[in-house]
Design a protein around this motif. Structure first.
Motif, PDB file in Angstrom:
ATOM      1  N   TRP A  69       0.813  66.791  15.351  1.00 52.74           N
ATOM      2  CA  TRP A  69       0.024  65.701  15.926  1.00 52.74           C
ATOM      3  C   TRP A  69      -0.688  66.182  17.170  1.00 52.74           C
ATOM      4  CZ3 TRP A  69      -1.033  61.344  13.323  1.00 52.74           C
ATOM      5  CH2 TRP A  69      -0.276  61.110  12.176  1.00 52.74           C
ATOM      6  N   LYS A  70      -1.965  65.906  17.226  1.00 55.67           N
ATOM      7  CA  LYS A  70      -2.816  66.335  18.342  1.00 55.67           C
ATOM      8  C   LYS A  70      -2.340  65.694  19.645  1.00 55.67           C
ATOM      9  CE  LYS A  70      -7.826  66.245  19.424  1.00 55.67           C
ATOM     10  NZ  LYS A  70      -8.180  65.127  20.312  1.00 55.67           N
ATOM     11  N   VAL A  74      -6.471  56.081  19.217  1.00 50.99           N
ATOM     12  CA  VAL A  74      -6.899  56.906  18.083  1.00 50.99           C
ATOM     13  C   VAL A  74      -5.931  58.083  18.020  1.00 50.99           C
ATOM     14  CG1 VAL A  74      -8.731  58.409  17.190  1.00 50.99           C
ATOM     15  CG2 VAL A  74      -9.326  56.258  18.287  1.00 50.99           C
ATOM     16  N   TYR A  75      -5.613  58.510  16.787  1.00 50.16           N
ATOM     17  CA  TYR A  75      -4.645  59.599  16.605  1.00 50.16           C
ATOM     18  C   TYR A  75      -5.211  60.684  15.715  1.00 50.16           C
ATOM     19  CZ  TYR A  75      -1.767  56.214  18.751  1.00 50.16           C
ATOM     20  OH  TYR A  75      -1.300  55.323  19.661  1.00 50.16           O
ATOM     21  N   GLY A  76      -5.003  61.933  16.132  1.00 48.63           N
ATOM     22  CA  GLY A  76      -5.470  63.069  15.348  1.00 48.63           C
ATOM     23  C   GLY A  76      -4.288  63.848  14.789  1.00 48.63           C
ATOM     24  N   LYS A  77      -4.284  63.982  13.474  1.00 47.42           N
ATOM     25  CA  LYS A  77      -3.259  64.804  12.819  1.00 47.42           C
ATOM     26  C   LYS A  77      -3.926  66.135  12.502  1.00 47.42           C
ATOM     27  CE  LYS A  77      -0.282  64.345   8.725  1.00 47.42           C
ATOM     28  NZ  LYS A  77      -0.076  63.449   7.549  1.00 47.42           N
ATOM     29  N   LYS A 132     -10.717  58.890  25.924  1.00 52.13           N
ATOM     30  CA  LYS A 132      -9.508  59.718  25.750  1.00 52.13           C
ATOM     31  C   LYS A 132      -8.268  59.006  26.285  1.00 52.13           C
ATOM     32  CE  LYS A 132     -11.456  63.883  24.572  1.00 52.13           C
ATOM     33  NZ  LYS A 132     -11.014  64.829  23.543  1.00 52.13           N
ATOM     34  N   ALA A 133      -8.436  58.257  27.386  1.00 49.31           N
ATOM     35  CA  ALA A 133      -7.281  57.647  28.047  1.00 49.31           C
ATOM     36  C   ALA A 133      -6.873  56.295  27.465  1.00 49.31           C
ATOM     37  CB  ALA A 133      -7.571  57.490  29.537  1.00 49.31           C
ATOM     38  N   LYS A 134      -7.829  55.536  26.933  1.00 49.29           N
ATOM     39  CA  LYS A 134      -7.529  54.123  26.649  1.00 49.29           C
ATOM     40  C   LYS A 134      -7.631  53.670  25.199  1.00 49.29           C
ATOM     41  CE  LYS A 134      -8.620  52.491  31.248  1.00 49.29           C
ATOM     42  NZ  LYS A 134      -9.638  51.858  32.100  1.00 49.29           N
ATOM     43  N   VAL A 135      -8.149  54.534  24.319  1.00 46.72           N
ATOM     44  CA  VAL A 135      -8.393  54.068  22.954  1.00 46.72           C
ATOM     45  C   VAL A 135      -7.329  54.615  21.990  1.00 46.72           C
ATOM     46  CG1 VAL A 135     -10.080  53.939  21.100  1.00 46.72           C
ATOM     47  CG2 VAL A 135     -10.858  53.954  23.462  1.00 46.72           C
ATOM     48  N   ASN A 154      -3.774  65.194  23.576  1.00 42.43           N
ATOM     49  CA  ASN A 154      -4.936  65.388  24.459  1.00 42.43           C
ATOM     50  C   ASN A 154      -4.510  66.014  25.776  1.00 42.43           C
ATOM     51  OD1 ASN A 154      -6.825  64.493  22.676  1.00 42.43           O
ATOM     52  ND2 ASN A 154      -7.156  62.517  23.653  1.00 42.43           N
TER      53      ASN A 154
END
Lengths: 77, 147
Positions: free
Chosen positions: B143-144, B130-133, B125-128, B146
């Motif tokens: 946009w998601k 990746v994006y969630g729409k 969750k902290a370092k990768v 976290n």
């Protein structure tokens, strides 16, 4: 030299593209950002980090790679 | 960075229960394992301003993301006594109720897998990148973020 800039997440809606190439001579990340802010003024108000060679770098880093990414806060999982 | 090959963690679309089942079955031959622990991230039908989320469309800075997943793997193996570890993350559209993240850690003993799994998921969750729409039922989106 040409520099390939990649945009992700929310930023793609500001720049209206997911990547673009800008002509660029040796400079720091912050100098490049000035150039991008001129092109996309709304980028200035967005929260993002810059990645070079798959690592997050600080604004005073000298750009040596030919690809750079602007990364808004991650939202994986 | 070491010389171990960087794996591709991404799967197009949802991660099926058949895939997860097969992954568990493959470990029956690894008989030094005494404990598995599995995290499954599922797309939640959040309600925002009276609109309900219908799906999440995932994108990623793939090269960097796979490199980060690799670093997380290496760090986790150093920190905990694990026999093996598998990480899969979806790209593209995953509907509510479907699985978008599958983390699987195995060890001879249970205490290691409880700690290791939480560490891996929080690191992801902290370092990768990746994006969630988040797509709503009326096709609008946000946009998601976290938490």
């Amino acid at each position: 030299m040409n520099l390939n800039i990649k945009y992700f997440g929310l930023l793609t809606e500001v720049t209206l593209c997911s990547e673009e190439t800008v002509p660029f001579s040796k400079a720091t990340v912050s100098e490049l950002l000035d150039l991008l802010f001129e092109k996309h003024p709304d980028l200035k108000n967005k929260d993002f980090q810059v990645a070079l060679n798959n690592e997050i770098v600080s604004k005073d880093t000298l750009i040596t790679a030919n690809e750079l990414a602007l990364l808004p806060p991650f939202s994986g999982g | 960075m070491n010389d171990k090959k960087i794996k591709n963690v991404f799967i197009e679309g949802a991660i099926s229960s058949e895939f997860i089942g097969r992954s568990i079955a493959k470990h029956q031959t690894k008989t030094s394992i005494g404990a598995h622990n599995i995290f499954l991230g599922q797309v939640r039908a959040d309600e925002v301003d009276e609109k309900t989320i219908y799906a999440i469309e995932y994108t990623a800075y793939k090269d960097m993301a796979n490199a980060k997943f690799h670093d997380i793997r290496e760090a986790t193996f150093k920190k905990f006594d694990l026999t093996c570890m598998h990480i899969y993350h979806s790209l593209g559209t995953v509907k509510v109720g479907e699985i978008c993240l599958f983390v699987f850690v195995s060890s001879p003993r249970r205490k290691q897998v409880f700690k290791a799994l939480e560490y891996v998921v929080e690191e992801i969750k902290a370092k990768v990148p990746v994006y969630g729409k988040e797509i709503f039922e009326d096709a609008s989106h946000q946009w998601k973020v976290n938490s």
